[in-house]
Design a protein around this motif. Structure first.
Motif, PDB file in Angstrom:
ATOM      1  N   LEU A   8      -1.426  52.435   9.053  1.00  0.00           N
ATOM      2  CA  LEU A   8      -1.701  52.361  10.489  1.00  0.00           C
ATOM      3  C   LEU A   8      -1.165  51.066  11.070  1.00  0.00           C
ATOM      4  CD1 LEU A   8      -3.040  53.476  13.041  1.00  0.00           C
ATOM      5  CD2 LEU A   8      -5.184  52.425  12.291  1.00  0.00           C
ATOM      6  N   LEU A  45       2.526  51.338  11.684  1.00  0.00           N
ATOM      7  CA  LEU A  45       2.826  52.033  12.940  1.00  0.00           C
ATOM      8  C   LEU A  45       2.642  51.112  14.136  1.00  0.00           C
ATOM      9  CD1 LEU A  45       1.160  55.531  12.380  1.00  0.00           C
ATOM     10  CD2 LEU A  45       3.600  55.065  12.605  1.00  0.00           C
ATOM     11  N   ILE A  46       1.563  50.331  14.106  1.00  0.00           N
ATOM     12  CA  ILE A  46       1.235  49.464  15.232  1.00  0.00           C
ATOM     13  C   ILE A  46       2.210  48.301  15.359  1.00  0.00           C
ATOM     14  CG2 ILE A  46      -0.498  47.854  16.143  1.00  0.00           C
ATOM     15  CD1 ILE A  46      -2.638  49.670  14.888  1.00  0.00           C
ATOM     16  N   TRP A 101       1.635  50.027  23.552  1.00  0.00           N
ATOM     17  CA  TRP A 101       1.132  50.398  22.228  1.00  0.00           C
ATOM     18  C   TRP A 101       1.143  51.907  21.998  1.00  0.00           C
ATOM     19  CZ3 TRP A 101       0.936  46.382  19.171  1.00  0.00           C
ATOM     20  CH2 TRP A 101       0.687  45.111  19.712  1.00  0.00           C
ATOM     21  N   ASP A 116       4.751  53.209  21.725  1.00  0.00           N
ATOM     22  CA  ASP A 116       5.430  52.741  20.523  1.00  0.00           C
ATOM     23  C   ASP A 116       4.911  53.443  19.275  1.00  0.00           C
ATOM     24  OD1 ASP A 116       6.743  51.088  22.247  1.00  0.00           O
ATOM     25  OD2 ASP A 116       5.627  49.276  21.707  1.00  0.00           O
ATOM     26  N   ILE A 117       3.592  53.569  19.161  1.00  0.00           N
ATOM     27  CA  ILE A 117       3.006  54.237  17.996  1.00  0.00           C
ATOM     28  C   ILE A 117       3.399  55.706  17.981  1.00  0.00           C
ATOM     29  CG2 ILE A 117       0.834  54.947  16.912  1.00  0.00           C
ATOM     30  CD1 ILE A 117      -0.379  52.313  18.010  1.00  0.00           C
TER      31      ILE A 117
END
Length: 203
Positions: free
Chosen positions: A59, A62-63, A93, A96-97
């Motif tokens: 996670l 991804l961030i 955010w 982008d994720i």
């Protein structure tokens, strides 16, 4: 495109701001290791596939992918001031994720067809994090299309550039990551240089 000249520029950029590049490199190494462990777990041990520690690191990958790319672009463009500004400036955010998830799904689906199409599409989508980091207004679909346009005719060259770091990667493995403290920042800087080159050609 003179690949040797590009890599020389990358070395100079890393030399001027080694500590920020090193921090980006260390985080990249940790997140890449988590991703590789996740893949191994999912293939050979269904129970550990749900290991919470690995899931959290995935996670984080991804961030942080796009914000870390923004740091690299700022360092390359000579406008870097501090990590906080680069990481959080104009951050989108959710976009982008979502973009990184979509790119990951697209790449996996192409890989299901055959390994080679998956590799080719991986390079076709490789500029998406840079495009998102560079343009807070662009949409996901436009970023993916722009990445494919930018890399059209350059995928073999990108592959050769990646392959040119094989000895660095072997040396990193043999020294338990010690060489990687220079090799990973150097490789990241080279990829960022290539993005700048492609984006200028695409203007």
């Amino acid at each position: 495109m003179n690949r040797v000249h590009l890599k020389q520029n990358a070395k100079e950029i890393v030399r001027r701001n080694y500590i920020p590049w090193l921090l980006v490199g260390i985080i990249t190494i940790i997140l890449s290791y988590a991703n590789s462990q996740s893949q191994v777990s999912s293939e050979f041990d269904p129970v550990s596939f749900f290991d919470i520690r690995v899931r959290w690191l995935n996670l984080l990958q991804l961030i942080l992918t796009v914000p870390l790319t923004r740091v690299a672009i700022d360092l390359t463009d000579g406008v870097y001031q501090n990590a906080t500004d680069s990481l959080f400036r104009n951050a989108q955010w959710v976009r982008d994720i979502a973009a990184m998830i979509i790119v990951g799904i697209y790449t996996v689906l192409w890989t299901f067809l055959f390994i080679i199409p998956g590799v080719v599409k991986g390079y076709a989508y490789s500029m998406v994090p840079y495009i998102l980091a560079d343009d807070p207004e662009i949409g996901i679909a436009d970023a993916i299309k722009l990445s494919q346009d930018m890399t059209y005719g350059y995928k073999i060259d990108l592959f050769i550039m990646d392959f040119s770091f094989v000895l660095w990667n072997i040396a990193s493995a043999l020294t338990f990551g010690l060489v990687g403290l220079y090799a990973v920042p150097y490789q990241n800087a080279t990829w960022t240089q290539y993005y700048v080159y492609l984006s200028e050609r695409n203007e």
